[in-house]
Design a protein around this motif. Structure first.
Motif, short mmCIF file in Angstrom:
data_model
loop_
_atom_site.label_atom_id
_atom_site.label_comp_id
_atom_site.label_asym_id
_atom_site.label_seq_id
_atom_site.Cartn_x
_atom_site.Cartn_y
_atom_site.Cartn_z
N UNK A 1 1.47 19.13 -5.10
CA UNK A 1 -0.43 18.78 -4.75
C UNK A 1 -0.73 17.30 -5.36
N UNK A 2 -0.73 17.03 -6.63
CA UNK A 2 -0.53 15.39 -7.41
C UNK A 2 -0.30 14.78 -6.60
N UNK A 3 0.97 14.62 -6.29
CA UNK A 3 1.42 13.38 -5.07
C UNK A 3 1.13 13.66 -4.38
N UNK A 4 0.63 14.51 -3.24
CA UNK A 4 0.07 14.42 -2.15
C UNK A 4 -1.36 13.77 -1.89
N UNK A 5 -1.74 14.53 -3.46
CA UNK A 5 -3.61 14.32 -3.58
C UNK A 5 -3.30 11.78 -3.44
N UNK A 6 -2.14 11.46 -4.02
CA UNK A 6 -2.65 10.73 -4.52
C UNK A 6 -2.00 9.58 -3.60
N UNK A 7 -0.69 10.18 -2.76
CA UNK A 7 -0.40 9.92 -1.67
C UNK A 7 -1.23 9.41 -0.69
N UNK A 8 -2.79 10.30 -0.43
CA UNK A 8 -3.06 10.75 0.91
C UNK A 8 -4.17 9.59 0.81
N UNK A 9 -4.63 9.46 -0.75
CA UNK A 9 -5.19 8.74 -0.93
C UNK A 9 -5.38 7.63 -0.98
N UNK A 10 -3.77 7.15 -1.63
CA UNK A 10 -3.59 5.64 -1.02
C UNK A 10 -3.46 4.73 -0.04
N UNK A 11 -3.33 5.73 0.91
CA UNK A 11 -3.02 5.65 2.48
C UNK A 11 -4.07 4.99 2.58
N UNK A 12 -5.84 6.23 2.88
CA UNK A 12 -7.24 5.55 2.98
C UNK A 12 -7.50 4.56 2.22
N UNK A 13 -6.94 4.07 1.05
CA UNK A 13 -7.41 3.29 0.56
C UNK A 13 -6.70 1.75 0.61
#
Length: 215
Positions: free
Chosen positions: A20-32
Motif C-alpha cells: 500500500x505504501x509503494x502503491x500510494x507513492x507510485x500513483x502520487x508520483x505519476x500525478x505529480x
C-alpha cells in the motif's frame, strides 16, 4: 520477542502495508509528474512565470506535513484523499524546478534547426525539447520519490495506507513488548522501498538516456 520473530509473525501484514505504501507513492508520483512537467512546459519560456511556479511549489514544501494533512482532514476526510493530495503537492517542487531548468537548458540552435525543417511548436517540444530535458526531469522525479517515501508515513495520522501505520502504532504503545519492533519494521520497510524505487529509476535512466548525455 526478537525483531526477527516479530517479522515472522507479522510478515503478511507488513507486506500488505509495504504494498500500500509503494502503491500510494507510485500513483502520487505519476500525478505529480504529469502536473509538474505540465507546469514546467507552460512557464519555462517566461522568466517571471517560471520563477512564480518554483516559488509557489517551494512554499508548499515549507508547510509541515503533519500540519498540511491536519488541515486537509476537515475538507477531504480521512484515508486516501488527504494522503494523495498532500503527497502530490509535496512532490511538485523538484519536478517543476527541474522541468523548467531542463527545458531552458536545451540548446537554442537545436530548436532553431527543428523550426527550420518545418516542425510546429508542439512537435519541437515533444520531439526535441522534452527528450533533451529528460535527464534533469528524471532527477527531479527521483528526488520527489525519495521525499514522498518518508512523508507518506505521516499519512497514517489521517488513517492513510502504508508502513506509517506500523510506526505510529509503535510510537503510541512505547513501553510495550513490540513497540520498538513495530517502529523498526516500518522504518526499515520504507528504506528498502526507497532503495528499490531508486534502483528502478537508475534502470529507466540507462534505458532512456543516451550514454553521451549521461556522461
Amino acid at each position: 520477542m526478537s525483531f526477527w520473530q516479530f517479522l515472522s509473525t507479522r510478515h503478511q501484514q507488513l507486506l500488505v502495508d509495504a504494498y500500500q505504501h509503494a502503491s500510494a507513492v507510485f500513483q502520487c508520483m505519476v500525478i505529480a509528474t504529469v502536473i509538474g512537467v505540465l507546469i514546467g512546459v507552460l512557464t519555462y519560456r517566461t522568466e517571471w512565470a517560471g520563477n512564480l511556479a518554483i516559488t509557489t511549489t517551494a512554499a508548499i514544501l515549507t508547510v509541515p506535513s503533519l500540519a498540511l494533512i491536519g488541515l486537509l482532514i476537515p475538507i477531504l476526510g480521512l484515508g486516501v484523499p488527504p494522503t494523495v493530495t498532500s503527497l502530490v503537492l509535496y512532490g511538485l517542487l523538484p519536478i517543476v524546478r527541474n522541468s523548467i531548468v531542463g527545458l531552458r537548458g536545451v540548446d537554442a540552435s537545436l530548436v532553431e534547426a527543428a523550426r527550420g525543417i518545418g516542425m510546429s511548436r508542439l512537435a519541437r517540444l515533444v520531439r526535441v525539447e522534452l527528450p533533451l530535458a529528460w535527464p534533469p526531469i528524471l532527477t527531479g522525479i527521483r528526488v520527489s520519490t525519495q521525499m514522498l517515501m518518508g512523508i507518506a508515513a505521516i499519512a497514517a495520522y489521517a488513517s492513510g495506507p502504508g508502513l506509517g501505520n506500523e510506526i505510529f502504532t509503535g510510537i503510541a504503545s512505547l513501553g510495550s513488548a513490540n513497540a520498538l519492533n513495530e517502529v523498526l519494521a516500518g522504518t526499515l520497510g520504507i528504506i528498502v522501498l526507497a532503495l528499490a524505487f531508486d534502483a528502478v529509476y537508475v534502470l529507466i535512466g540507462r534505458l532512456t538516456i543516451p550514454r553521451g548525455i549521461r556522461g
